[in-house]
Design an enzyme around this catalytic site. Sequence first.
Site, PDB file in Angstrom:
ATOM      1  N   ASP A  21       0.810  -1.218   0.000  1.00  0.00           N
ATOM      2  CA  ASP A  21       0.000   0.000   0.000  1.00  0.00           C
ATOM      3  C   ASP A  21       0.843   1.267   0.000  1.00  0.00           C
ATOM      4  O   ASP A  21       0.340   2.351  -0.273  1.00  0.00           O
ATOM      5  CB  ASP A  21      -0.841   0.044   1.286  1.00  0.00           C
ATOM      6  CG  ASP A  21      -2.171  -0.662   1.141  1.00  0.00           C
ATOM      7  OD1 ASP A  21      -2.670  -0.776   0.014  1.00  0.00           O
ATOM      8  OD2 ASP A  21      -2.711  -1.102   2.168  1.00  0.00           O
TER       9      ASP A  21
HETATM   10  C1  GLC Z   1      -1.172  -0.332   4.988  1.00  0.00           C
HETATM   11  C2  GLC Z   1       0.152  -0.009   5.550  1.00  0.00           C
HETATM   12  C3  GLC Z   1       0.124   1.280   6.292  1.00  0.00           C
HETATM   13  C4  GLC Z   1      -0.504   2.357   5.435  1.00  0.00           C
HETATM   14  C5  GLC Z   1      -1.856   1.932   4.914  1.00  0.00           C
HETATM   15  C6  GLC Z   1      -2.420   2.939   3.976  1.00  0.00           C
HETATM   16  O1  GLC Z   1      -2.025  -0.696   6.001  1.00  0.00           O
HETATM   17  O2  GLC Z   1       0.623  -1.026   6.408  1.00  0.00           O
HETATM   18  O3  GLC Z   1       1.408   1.633   6.656  1.00  0.00           O
HETATM   19  O4  GLC Z   1      -0.611   3.550   6.123  1.00  0.00           O
HETATM   20  O5  GLC Z   1      -1.736   0.718   4.271  1.00  0.00           O
HETATM   21  O6  GLC Z   1      -3.654   2.532   3.470  1.00  0.00           O
HETATM   22  C1  GLC Z   2      -1.489  -3.790   5.469  1.00  0.00           C
HETATM   23  C2  GLC Z   2      -2.724  -3.783   4.618  1.00  0.00           C
HETATM   24  C3  GLC Z   2      -2.563  -4.695   3.429  1.00  0.00           C
HETATM   25  C4  GLC Z   2      -1.303  -4.367   2.699  1.00  0.00           C
HETATM   26  C5  GLC Z   2      -0.107  -4.375   3.625  1.00  0.00           C
HETATM   27  C6  GLC Z   2       1.144  -3.910   2.950  1.00  0.00           C
HETATM   28  O1  GLC Z   2      -1.336  -5.021   6.069  1.00  0.00           O
HETATM   29  O2  GLC Z   2      -3.846  -4.144   5.362  1.00  0.00           O
HETATM   30  O3  GLC Z   2      -3.657  -4.597   2.557  1.00  0.00           O
HETATM   31  O4  GLC Z   2      -1.135  -5.296   1.664  1.00  0.00           O
HETATM   32  O5  GLC Z   2      -0.360  -3.509   4.703  1.00  0.00           O
HETATM   33  O6  GLC Z   2       1.120  -2.569   2.629  1.00  0.00           O
END
Ligand code: GLC
Ligand code: GLC
Length: 811
Positions: free
Chosen positions: A483
Amino acid sequence: MKYGYFDDRAKEYVITRPDTPYPWINYLGSEDFFSLISNSGGGYCFYRDARMLRITRYRYNNVPTDGGGRYFYINDGGDVWCPGWMPVKAKLDSYECRHGLGYTVITGERGGLKCSDTAMVPVGTPCEAHRVVLENVSGSAKDVDLYSFVEFCLWNALDDQTNFQRNYSIGEVEVIGSAIYHKTEYRERRNHYAVFSVNADIAGFDTDRETFMGLYNGFDSPDAVYENRSRNKIASGWAPIGSHHIKAHLEPGERKSYIFVLGYCENPKDDKWEAQDVINKRPAEAILSKFRTDEQFESEMEKLKAYWEKLLSTYSVESADEKLDRMVNIWNQYQCMVTFNMSRSASYFESGIGRGMGFRDSSQDLLGFVHLIPERARERLVDIASTQMADGSAYHQYQPLTKKGNTDVGSGFNDDPLWLIFGVAAYVKETGDLSILDEQVPFDNDESNTATMMEHLKRSFDHVPNNLGPHGLPLIGHADWNDCLNLNCFSDTPGQSFQTASNRESGDVAESVFIAGMFVAVAPDYIELCRRCGNTAEAERAKTEADKMYDSVLKYGWDGAWFLRAYDAFGEKIGSDECDEGKIFIEPQGFCVMAGIGVKEGLAKRALDSVKEKLDTKYGIVLNQPAYTRYHLELGEISSYPPGYKENAGIFCHNNPWISIAETVIGRGNRAFEVYRKTCPAYLEDISEIHRTEPYVYSQMIAGRDAVNHGEAKNSWLTGTAAWTFWNVSRYILGVMPDYDGLKIDPCIPDTLTAFTVTRRFRGDTFVIEVDNRAHAEKGVKSIVCDGSPVDGVLRSSGTGAIHSVKVIMG
Ligand code: GLC
Ligand code: GLC
């Protein structure tokens, strides 16, 4: 250092001192009513939706931590304490917290009095029940005062924390006998209330927080408890609470037990009242009537235990490694169920008011529990697919109550659609139920625009070749699995979303090698599903697309010793030896090898060796190296994190199993298990003071080697790690893998593991699979015999409930 131990027979983790390195929590509830409970009684509960129907209040990020819970205060002749230590923190002579499957027992002893609180959410009744037992273990009689305490949330958890000008005036309660009813907003638009009651006569009650506590006191020093006198005050506005006062006389050795019930009650909209301003109490009565006696409480506990026993016995292993066994048989599957129920909503790191359900997250959570409750997986798959758009793209998130896609985040996370294929294939392989493919499913929840699930999968698949960049690799969009790799959003304004404020969309060229690997990895399932639907032409077309992608990865996605990560908005490489920072990333090494890319060319092995050399640490594999040391506008959120945290070179536990699975693809069982073990909580129990989060569940992230506190975990419980590690250990390491026609057996294990037995319920039958590895192999099956006959291929279920004895010889 340990703070407890595993009691595998009872399927419990037993915490032996209350000051754990972080609150260690458990989840109660498996249907609609859910609670979080820490080892000192902190936490809260809600009905279905942690944001909209929050029953009790909890203060995140509070001082001290873990502020708010269901507390039982004891005043033993002027000595005030709590069995869970918090919030009074009077020193206990003994303390124990047993977190079990769906229940928690906290026991404290002080000054010759023992108090234990067994908390559970029963199957089939929307409440949290506590049996509190007082036992006089001293030599003389005691008169003890017991005070219960919960603080009600005014239902909408976000509003509850922000809208004080209104909320301080709307709180309402009713008290009848020992039952306290919380009915804020019931007079107008709500038809639900909460009840908090006890199966005993009370000496008094409190319902107003300020009166009970004293305005300038904390939870640790409530006036009512210290002065040993309830105020019997009916709350009017401010902060409604529920507190009962019980007086108990205990002879030496005598025990008395009290059952407290906190229930969620709902009335039909036109049957809300008994009389003017008097709520209809029938639903409350129905709940309370189930917990009048100890026998009833015990029988509800038995039901709960049987529920989990049956569920988790779907897959179990017996080996010489007790840590492996306890993770596989108990905790990993338990966490998978919790993750499925909670998605990413409520934990001690997720506030319950934030994210909805993720398209990608929910599809992956499914992998971890599809074998447990396939019907719910099917339902979830239809919900997820219903948020897909007609062009194959997908809302990144949706709301659990409405099941509608969230327009603020929107779509454009270009890996999302592929996860649907993953999920549906997993469901079909588990159940053999192809009818899901014919199910009519809407696009974007529009019932006037529906198509079969199979057509949804086609659009998911095609979304990739329809959106290719200059190297023939998939366009990344807002982000892929990571993400925080935001190649089209050059975010320079505080508060702006790193993902969605796209400003580079024209001439979009940023490409993801991860999505390419994932595309090749899911293609065989898509192809097989097409064949099984009789569509061989589509199967062949898909095969051609997958082959093309395979070639593009080898041509443009290989960096010399590992797979590249991506191309940025300027067509520059990411995750290449040519980069100053972020030379190598974990994700494409995992997924490309899982897809089989580069296996025959010898590149897969090379890539995994590079992972070991460049990314491995004693606590797990970090996401990238070197960590980004400054903010890269063109990379996004990933470089916003300090080195070693989260996606910037943290040990992201979620994708460690990808490497472990990749190792099984090339047959290296020793290494696959080494990777498995490094992030596996049971193996980290001894370093709890470093790891800090619960030693019985996975955390999303462990600080990487660039961080000051290398090895420190954060964000426990709600993470895709649960599903992926179970997927890995159950199917790839222990090698019992559901396939379209039956169970495939192909373990890839450490050569020191000479024998193990997996018991697997599958499509109605049970297979007891004994694996003999006296040959000390890491992979390779010499023979399989089922019920005395040699098996070539898969183990087929008769669906009759038969129990099969299977002997597997490795070598
Ligand atoms: C994922 C990541 C987090 C970020 C988020 C944004 O959960 O782990 O660091 O802020 O995505 O949607
Ligand atoms: C968090 C989010 C997941 C994403 C991951 C890496 O775990 O929930 O959707 O793939 O972060 O950014």
